[in-house]
Scaffold this motif. Structure first.
Motif, PDB file in Angstrom:
ATOM      1  N   ALA A 166      -2.187  -7.415   3.926  1.00 27.33           N
ATOM      2  CA  ALA A 166      -3.647  -7.882   3.583  1.00 27.33           C
ATOM      3  C   ALA A 166      -4.614  -7.322   4.397  1.00 27.33           C
ATOM      4  N   VAL A 167      -5.640  -6.682   4.048  1.00 28.33           N
ATOM      5  CA  VAL A 167      -6.530  -5.562   4.892  1.00 28.33           C
ATOM      6  C   VAL A 167      -7.979  -6.029   4.869  1.00 28.33           C
ATOM      7  N   SER A 168      -8.454  -5.583   5.909  1.00 25.28           N
ATOM      8  CA  SER A 168     -10.017  -5.670   6.006  1.00 25.28           C
ATOM      9  C   SER A 168     -10.468  -3.857   5.919  1.00 25.28           C
ATOM     10  N   SER A 169      -9.676  -3.306   7.044  1.00 28.32           N
ATOM     11  CA  SER A 169      -9.931  -1.965   7.228  1.00 28.32           C
ATOM     12  C   SER A 169      -8.718  -1.171   6.991  1.00 28.32           C
ATOM     13  N   ALA A 170      -7.520  -1.688   6.961  1.00 30.73           N
ATOM     14  CA  ALA A 170      -6.371  -1.149   6.583  1.00 30.73           C
ATOM     15  C   ALA A 170      -5.637  -0.539   8.072  1.00 30.73           C
ATOM     16  N   TYR A 171      -6.251  -0.742   9.108  1.00 26.58           N
ATOM     17  CA  TYR A 171      -5.801  -0.187  10.382  1.00 26.58           C
ATOM     18  C   TYR A 171      -4.043  -0.222  10.461  1.00 26.58           C
ATOM     19  N   GLY A 172      -3.412  -1.127  10.200  1.00 27.83           N
ATOM     20  CA  GLY A 172      -1.829  -1.261  10.362  1.00 27.83           C
ATOM     21  C   GLY A 172      -1.431  -0.325   9.453  1.00 27.83           C
TER      22      GLY A 172
ATOM     23  N   ILE B 226       1.094  -9.425  -3.965  1.00 27.96           N
ATOM     24  CA  ILE B 226       2.317  -8.709  -4.440  1.00 27.96           C
ATOM     25  C   ILE B 226       3.019  -9.527  -5.971  1.00 27.96           C
ATOM     26  N   LEU B 227       2.888 -10.841  -5.364  1.00 28.27           N
ATOM     27  CA  LEU B 227       3.602 -11.404  -6.682  1.00 28.27           C
ATOM     28  C   LEU B 227       2.710 -11.268  -7.711  1.00 28.27           C
TER      29      LEU B 227
ATOM     30  N   PHE C 147       0.100  -0.700  -0.382  1.00 26.01           N
ATOM     31  CA  PHE C 147      -0.576  -1.429  -1.209  1.00 26.01           C
ATOM     32  C   PHE C 147      -1.258  -2.193  -0.572  1.00 26.01           C
ATOM     33  N   LEU C 148      -2.539  -2.355  -0.949  1.00 29.13           N
ATOM     34  CA  LEU C 148      -3.568  -3.364  -0.383  1.00 29.13           C
ATOM     35  C   LEU C 148      -3.799  -4.483  -0.765  1.00 29.13           C
TER      36      LEU C 148
ATOM     37  N   GLY D 123       1.370   3.857  -4.472  1.00 25.56           N
ATOM     38  CA  GLY D 123       0.785   2.379  -4.268  1.00 25.56           C
ATOM     39  C   GLY D 123      -0.245   1.972  -5.181  1.00 25.56           C
ATOM     40  N   GLY D 124      -1.128   1.004  -4.493  1.00 27.30           N
ATOM     41  CA  GLY D 124      -1.991   0.441  -5.244  1.00 27.30           C
ATOM     42  C   GLY D 124      -2.939  -0.718  -4.576  1.00 27.30           C
ATOM     43  N   GLY D 125      -3.381  -1.722  -5.038  1.00 29.49           N
ATOM     44  CA  GLY D 125      -4.179  -2.616  -4.571  1.00 29.49           C
ATOM     45  C   GLY D 125      -4.663  -3.674  -5.505  1.00 29.49           C
TER      46      GLY D 125
END
Length: 445
Positions: free
Chosen positions: A236-242, A390-391, A263-264, A343-345
């Motif tokens: 789960a992302v805001s800017s995907a730093y992780g 993801i589900l 996957f975002l 991947g995707g989102g």
């Protein structure tokens, strides 16, 4: 797999990442340098909050689900612990080497502010610095006040005065970044001279990439992917730093298996990275599907795009104020990774999270992460969002991968911490002086 002190375990690699990412920054404003302090017993104890764990969640429609739990520091219960510990460690090294004071200034939706305050307190408690050598001023939007937690930085009178929490009541939560940035630009030099401290604005991607390489290093050492199939990393992302930190760790230090896929998961209040991913880098919300109200169910519904909620209580809802960044500068880099590697989102809604809540709670419970039975008790939705996303994506045939790792970036509920109220905060606006006055008062002590 449990790794009790990830930052100490991978200390040389984190140091190498810092030097590579930031060694030639050429910035004209203050930074404490890229070096970390010597890994003494006191520093090891300081870093001991950087615990991570990988465990199976189970299967869903033939897909193997596992969890990388990054929420194990009870002082934060979010992954922001890792970067904050590294940032403060660099400040500690500068203070120990020069004798100069450092004041960290951090805008945040909430979790980064909590983690920075926790790291500063840990550095003081470990005896690495004194309260008069290092302090932090944070700026948060009013909508996130319920996420801020009390600690000795609030209950001790001197620490409270030195480490203020500023709150902005305006409608656009992301304005806290502008307020903090403008304060540094307009008043930073004068404040540094009058208070005899160095002001450090820490909102820089590289500060986070260097810490998050431990995700890739731990994966390679303890739970490597199979060599005959790709692994999908969900966040789960805001800017995907992780995820960018994980990708940088793979790039810098290598790792087994095929290139990682990402996957975002976002929410309707800030869906910009998913919009950008599927619309050639554009952030225009005109690309959102059209929702229509369904009187029978009381939901708004759409069937145009599988990447957006099928149902929602409100097409403009803010599911969790943690995720508040609009048009993030990290999108092009994340888009490139996903387009090149896979991947995707998806975007999720509160209605979808509630519909799957029991199922998500069961999966996370099997992985040793207890979730409150009453969803209204949740104060941080990111982990529930990620699993729901993801589900949904599996059900919508958006996920060809069978090996799926969910990055658990945050999860806490009412009762997990002592809350802070607006009365404990300093209200600031967009004017030039309000935050300056808060920082000046804290640093002049």
């Amino acid at each position: 797999m449990l790794l009790e002190n990830a930052l100490a375990h991978y200390y040389p690699q984190v140091q190498e990442a810092l030097r590579t990412l930031l060694g030639n920054s050429g910035s004209s404003e203050f930074t404490p340098g890229v070096d970390l302090p010597e890994l003494t017993p006191a520093v090891r104890e300081y870093l001991s909050a950087s615990e991570l764990r990988h465990t199976r969640m189970g299967q869903y429609r033939g897909k193997d689900l596992s969890l990388l739990d990054l929420t194990r520091n009870p002082g934060t219960m979010t992954t922001k612990t890792f970067a904050s510990l590294v940032i403060v460690a660099r400040a500690v090294r500068h203070i120990q080497s020069t004798g100069e004071r450092v004041t960290i200034v951090t805008p945040s939706s909430a979790n980064k502010a909590v983690a920075m305050r926790d790291a500063v307190l840990r550095a003081i408690t470990a005896g690495l610095v004194t309260p008069d050598q290092l302090n932090v001023a944070v700026v948060v939007p009013a909508g996130s006040v319920h996420k801020i937690r009390a600690s000795e930085l609030l209950t001790d009178p001197h620490l409270r005065a030195r480490n203020p929490i500023a709150v902005y009541r305006g409608e656009v939560a992301g304005t806290v970044k502008t307020i903090a940035r403008n304060m540094i630009d307009k008043h930073g030099e004068a404040l540094e001279k009058s208070a005899k401290t160095n002001l450090w604005y820490t909102l820089q991607l590289e500060n986070y990439l260097a810490a998050d390489v431990v995700r890739a290093l731990a994966e390679a050492e303890f739970f490597p992917p199979a060599t005959d199939g790709p692994r999908l990393h969900v966040h789960a992302v805001s800017s995907a730093y992780g995820l960018l930190g994980h990708a940088y760790g793979r790039e810098r230090f290598g790792g087994p298996g095929l290139p990682s896929r990402y996957f975002l998961v976002q929410h309707l209040g800030a869906p910009d990275m998913v919009i950008s991913l599927y619309h050639d880098g554009e952030f225009d919300t005109a690309h959102l599907p059209a929702y229509s109200y369904e009187a029978e169910s009381g939901h708004y519904v759409q069937r145009e795009s599988p990447h957006f909620p099928a149902v929602t209580f409100d097409p403009r809802e803010t599911l969790d104020p943690t995720f508040y960044t609009r048009t993030p500068v990290t999108s092009p880099r994340m888009n490139s990774l996903i387009h090149n590697q896979g991947g995707g989102g998806v975007v999720v809604s509160l209605a979808e999270c509630l519909e799957r809540f029991g199922q998500v709670r069961s999966l996370l419970g099997a992985a040793g992460v207890p979730i409150a039975a009453n969803p209204t008790a949740l104060r941080e939705w990111s982990l529930v969002m990620a699993v729901t996303g993801i589900l949904n994506a599996i059900d919508r045939d958006l996920v060809p991968e069978d090996d799926i790792v969910v990055h658990g970036s945050g999860c806490y509920s009412v009762g997990d911490f002592d809350e802070v109220t607006l009365r404990d905060m300093h209200e600031v606006g967009t004017d030039d002086d309000s935050l300056r006055n808060v920082v000046l008062e804290a640093t002049a002590l």
